[in-house]
Design a protein around this motif. Structure first.
Motif, PDB file in Angstrom:
ATOM      1  N   ALA A   1       0.836  -1.205   0.000  1.00 53.40           N
ATOM      2  CA  ALA A   1       0.000   0.000   0.000  1.00 53.40           C
ATOM      3  C   ALA A   1       0.870   1.254   0.000  1.00 53.40           C
ATOM      4  O   ALA A   1       0.604   2.212  -0.741  1.00 53.40           O
ATOM      5  CB  ALA A   1      -0.928  -0.007   1.210  1.00 53.40           C
ATOM      6  N   TYR A   2       1.906   1.240   0.799  1.00 57.08           N
ATOM      7  CA  TYR A   2       2.812   2.397   0.878  1.00 57.08           C
ATOM      8  C   TYR A   2       3.549   2.602  -0.436  1.00 57.08           C
ATOM      9  O   TYR A   2       3.639   3.722  -0.955  1.00 57.08           O
ATOM     10  CB  TYR A   2       3.810   2.202   2.020  1.00 57.08           C
ATOM     11  CG  TYR A   2       4.844   3.293   2.109  1.00 57.08           C
ATOM     12  CD1 TYR A   2       4.551   4.508   2.729  1.00 57.08           C
ATOM     13  CD2 TYR A   2       6.128   3.106   1.577  1.00 57.08           C
ATOM     14  CE1 TYR A   2       5.507   5.522   2.808  1.00 57.08           C
ATOM     15  CE2 TYR A   2       7.086   4.105   1.647  1.00 57.08           C
ATOM     16  CZ  TYR A   2       6.761   5.316   2.259  1.00 57.08           C
ATOM     17  OH  TYR A   2       7.717   6.314   2.329  1.00 57.08           O
ATOM     18  N   ASP A   3       4.077   1.523  -1.005  1.00 62.47           N
ATOM     19  CA  ASP A   3       4.846   1.613  -2.252  1.00 62.47           C
ATOM     20  C   ASP A   3       4.001   2.154  -3.409  1.00 62.47           C
ATOM     21  O   ASP A   3       4.521   2.818  -4.309  1.00 62.47           O
ATOM     22  CB  ASP A   3       5.401   0.239  -2.641  1.00 62.47           C
ATOM     23  CG  ASP A   3       6.492  -0.239  -1.692  1.00 62.47           C
ATOM     24  OD1 ASP A   3       7.051   0.604  -0.962  1.00 62.47           O
ATOM     25  OD2 ASP A   3       6.765  -1.456  -1.679  1.00 62.47           O
ATOM     26  N   LEU A   4       2.703   1.853  -3.387  1.00 61.99           N
ATOM     27  CA  LEU A   4       1.825   2.280  -4.472  1.00 61.99           C
ATOM     28  C   LEU A   4       1.152   3.627  -4.192  1.00 61.99           C
ATOM     29  O   LEU A   4       0.325   4.082  -4.981  1.00 61.99           O
ATOM     30  CB  LEU A   4       0.771   1.212  -4.742  1.00 61.99           C
ATOM     31  CG  LEU A   4       1.308  -0.113  -5.295  1.00 61.99           C
ATOM     32  CD1 LEU A   4       0.191  -1.141  -5.447  1.00 61.99           C
ATOM     33  CD2 LEU A   4       2.013   0.093  -6.639  1.00 61.99           C
ATOM     34  N   GLY A   5       1.505   4.239  -3.050  1.00 69.48           N
ATOM     35  CA  GLY A   5       1.037   5.597  -2.795  1.00 69.48           C
ATOM     36  C   GLY A   5      -0.340   5.730  -2.183  1.00 69.48           C
ATOM     37  O   GLY A   5      -0.933   6.813  -2.230  1.00 69.48           O
ATOM     38  N   PHE A   6      -0.868   4.656  -1.592  1.00 69.10           N
ATOM     39  CA  PHE A   6      -2.162   4.769  -0.927  1.00 69.10           C
ATOM     40  C   PHE A   6      -1.992   5.516   0.394  1.00 69.10           C
ATOM     41  O   PHE A   6      -0.936   5.429   1.042  1.00 69.10           O
ATOM     42  CB  PHE A   6      -2.755   3.382  -0.681  1.00 69.10           C
ATOM     43  CG  PHE A   6      -3.276   2.714  -1.921  1.00 69.10           C
ATOM     44  CD1 PHE A   6      -4.559   2.978  -2.378  1.00 69.10           C
ATOM     45  CD2 PHE A   6      -2.474   1.837  -2.652  1.00 69.10           C
ATOM     46  CE1 PHE A   6      -5.045   2.378  -3.535  1.00 69.10           C
ATOM     47  CE2 PHE A   6      -2.950   1.238  -3.802  1.00 69.10           C
ATOM     48  CZ  PHE A   6      -4.235   1.507  -4.250  1.00 69.10           C
ATOM     49  N   THR A   7      -3.030   6.224   0.799  1.00 67.23           N
ATOM     50  CA  THR A   7      -2.936   7.021   2.021  1.00 67.23           C
ATOM     51  C   THR A   7      -2.755   6.142   3.253  1.00 67.23           C
ATOM     52  O   THR A   7      -2.077   6.541   4.207  1.00 67.23           O
ATOM     53  CB  THR A   7      -4.201   7.888   2.196  1.00 67.23           C
ATOM     54  OG1 THR A   7      -5.366   7.046   2.122  1.00 67.23           O
ATOM     55  CG2 THR A   7      -4.283   8.941   1.099  1.00 67.23           C
ATOM     56  N   ASP A   8      -3.362   4.965   3.242  1.00 70.61           N
ATOM     57  CA  ASP A   8      -3.201   4.013   4.339  1.00 70.61           C
ATOM     58  C   ASP A   8      -3.636   2.638   3.858  1.00 70.61           C
ATOM     59  O   ASP A   8      -4.164   2.489   2.748  1.00 70.61           O
ATOM     60  CB  ASP A   8      -3.987   4.434   5.586  1.00 70.61           C
ATOM     61  CG  ASP A   8      -5.448   4.744   5.278  1.00 70.61           C
ATOM     62  OD1 ASP A   8      -6.055   4.004   4.465  1.00 70.61           O
ATOM     63  OD2 ASP A   8      -5.984   5.720   5.829  1.00 70.61           O
ATOM     64  N   GLN A   9      -3.412   1.622   4.689  1.00 72.35           N
ATOM     65  CA  GLN A   9      -3.749   0.260   4.280  1.00 72.35           C
ATOM     66  C   GLN A   9      -5.255   0.055   4.082  1.00 72.35           C
ATOM     67  O   GLN A   9      -5.658  -0.612   3.111  1.00 72.35           O
ATOM     68  CB  GLN A   9      -3.215  -0.758   5.292  1.00 72.35           C
ATOM     69  CG  GLN A   9      -3.355  -2.200   4.813  1.00 72.35           C
ATOM     70  CD  GLN A   9      -2.660  -3.198   5.722  1.00 72.35           C
ATOM     71  OE1 GLN A   9      -1.869  -2.811   6.577  1.00 72.35           O
ATOM     72  NE2 GLN A   9      -2.967  -4.473   5.554  1.00 72.35           N
ATOM     73  N   PRO A  10      -6.138   0.609   4.945  1.00 76.30           N
ATOM     74  CA  PRO A  10      -7.576   0.454   4.699  1.00 76.30           C
ATOM     75  C   PRO A  10      -8.012   1.012   3.342  1.00 76.30           C
ATOM     76  O   PRO A  10      -8.878   0.428   2.680  1.00 76.30           O
ATOM     77  CB  PRO A  10      -8.219   1.221   5.863  1.00 76.30           C
ATOM     78  CG  PRO A  10      -7.221   1.128   6.968  1.00 76.30           C
ATOM     79  CD  PRO A  10      -5.888   1.211   6.277  1.00 76.30           C
TER      80      PRO A  10
ATOM     81  N   GLU B   1      -9.965  -0.180  -2.124  1.00 73.89           N
ATOM     82  CA  GLU B   1      -9.774   0.010  -3.556  1.00 73.89           C
ATOM     83  C   GLU B   1      -9.540  -1.320  -4.261  1.00 73.89           C
ATOM     84  O   GLU B   1     -10.107  -1.581  -5.325  1.00 73.89           O
ATOM     85  CB  GLU B   1      -8.578   0.946  -3.788  1.00 73.89           C
ATOM     86  CG  GLU B   1      -8.292   1.264  -5.237  1.00 73.89           C
ATOM     87  CD  GLU B   1      -9.222   2.308  -5.824  1.00 73.89           C
ATOM     88  OE1 GLU B   1      -8.919   2.804  -6.909  1.00 73.89           O
ATOM     89  OE2 GLU B   1     -10.270   2.604  -5.196  1.00 73.89           O
ATOM     90  N   PHE B   2      -8.728  -2.179  -3.679  1.00 75.86           N
ATOM     91  CA  PHE B   2      -8.433  -3.477  -4.284  1.00 75.86           C
ATOM     92  C   PHE B   2      -9.705  -4.311  -4.392  1.00 75.86           C
ATOM     93  O   PHE B   2      -9.975  -4.907  -5.441  1.00 75.86           O
ATOM     94  CB  PHE B   2      -7.387  -4.219  -3.439  1.00 75.86           C
ATOM     95  CG  PHE B   2      -6.815  -5.434  -4.107  1.00 75.86           C
ATOM     96  CD1 PHE B   2      -5.655  -5.349  -4.858  1.00 75.86           C
ATOM     97  CD2 PHE B   2      -7.433  -6.676  -4.001  1.00 75.86           C
ATOM     98  CE1 PHE B   2      -5.114  -6.476  -5.484  1.00 75.86           C
ATOM     99  CE2 PHE B   2      -6.912  -7.800  -4.620  1.00 75.86           C
ATOM    100  CZ  PHE B   2      -5.746  -7.692  -5.364  1.00 75.86           C
ATOM    101  N   LYS B   3     -10.504  -4.328  -3.330  1.00 73.54           N
ATOM    102  CA  LYS B   3     -11.721  -5.129  -3.362  1.00 73.54           C
ATOM    103  C   LYS B   3     -12.694  -4.617  -4.415  1.00 73.54           C
ATOM    104  O   LYS B   3     -13.362  -5.398  -5.104  1.00 73.54           O
ATOM    105  CB  LYS B   3     -12.391  -5.133  -1.991  1.00 73.54           C
ATOM    106  CG  LYS B   3     -13.590  -6.088  -1.924  1.00 73.54           C
ATOM    107  CD  LYS B   3     -14.142  -6.203  -0.509  1.00 73.54           C
ATOM    108  CE  LYS B   3     -15.286  -7.216  -0.469  1.00 73.54           C
ATOM    109  NZ  LYS B   3     -15.831  -7.380   0.898  1.00 73.54           N
TER     110      LYS B   3
END
Length: 277
Positions: free
Chosen positions: A235-244, A249-251
């Protein structure tokens, strides 16, 4: 990648439809393409699974032949923006062509925006393609099908994007979708409004939407091929604000949580099903 052997090129395909692979009865075969507009060819026999497969956002256009000799058929699929169900007939063999991300074949009588989240009968877009549909559907040889489509593609063109759109596509893919519109402004020298207008005209979607698609595909690729994937790091590597945010988004785009998807890939022996020809 252009100078790599074809098998190596295929192993590095970043625009995937994993539910098609997992729906294959046995092998999901891939073949490379010499045509610069085509990513690869593929073929598989659909299983009799009760669970319908999904198509996920990939930014690509596919042509999919249902190789039923009594009812030959081919459909053109544009990229969905979220995971959608697709209908496959159990035990039928399918032959597909995936164009490279961002390529809009000029022989399709439809606009880029009309293809988004949509699919059409190939004959509605290319009325004189009856012979191609019949010959491909009646052939039992994957290599022969590839040759038939390559012959069809001779002298066929792709629609030319503006240089700005081409530059944006390359930059978004290089950054795995992790890029801000402000970065694209700095890259191209154009305003956000101009960038969006040019990109929308060429691709049928906004740069933000395309980035979202590529970021999703990057996550799928890492889960498919990574030995030890930590979702918080991904999540961090792809630039998402946080894991949730990443999980939601993935789901939405893949129709499974990252953990569930990872389990499904392993249970279905995803990588062992893929055969490079």
């Amino acid at each position: 990648m252009a100078n790599l052997p074809i098998v190596n090129q295929l192993a590095h395909i970043h625009h995937k439809q994993p539910w098609l692979v997992m729906n294959a009865e046995q092998k999901f075969s891939l073949a490379g393409a010499n045509n610069e507009t085509i990513s690869h060819f593929y073929t598989f026999e659909a299983s009799d699974s009760r669970e319908a497969p999904f198509a996920i956002p990939d930014g690509c256009i596919d042509v999919l032949f249902d190789c039923n000799s009594s009812r030959p058929n081919a459909e053109v699929f544009g990229t969905p923006l979220e995971a959608i169900n697709i209908e496959l007939t159990a035990h039928n063999r399918y032959f597909g062509i995936r164009f490279k991300s961002g390529v809009m074949p000029d022989f399709l009588n439809v606009s880029a925006s009309e293809l988004i989240d949509n699919h059409y009968n190939l004959l509605d877009l290319i009325p004189n393609a009856n012979q191609l549909v019949e010959e491909v559907s009646n052939s039992n040889s994957f290599h022969h099908q590839v040759d038939l489509f390559n012959q069809f593609m001779i002298e066929k063109l792709q629609r030319q994007h503006t240089c700005t759109t081409t530059q944006i596509i390359q930059n978004i893919c290089q950054n795995q979708g992790n890029i801000k519109i402000k970065d694209l402004e700095d890259l191209t020298g154009y305003s956000i409004r101009t960038l969006q207008r040019k990109f929308q005209s060429d691709m049928g979607m906004s740069p933000k939407t395309y980035s979202r698609i590529i970021r999703c595909q990057s996550a799928v690729y890492q889960i498919n091929h990574g030995e030890k994937v930590t979702f918080s790091d991904l999540a961090y590597d792809l630039g998402f604000t946080d894991q949730p945010h990443f999980l939601r988004e993935f789901k939405r785009l893949v129709k499974a949580t990252p953990l569930n998807y990872q389990h499904r890939v392993k249970h279905a022996s995803y990588l062992s099903k893929i055969q490079y020809l």
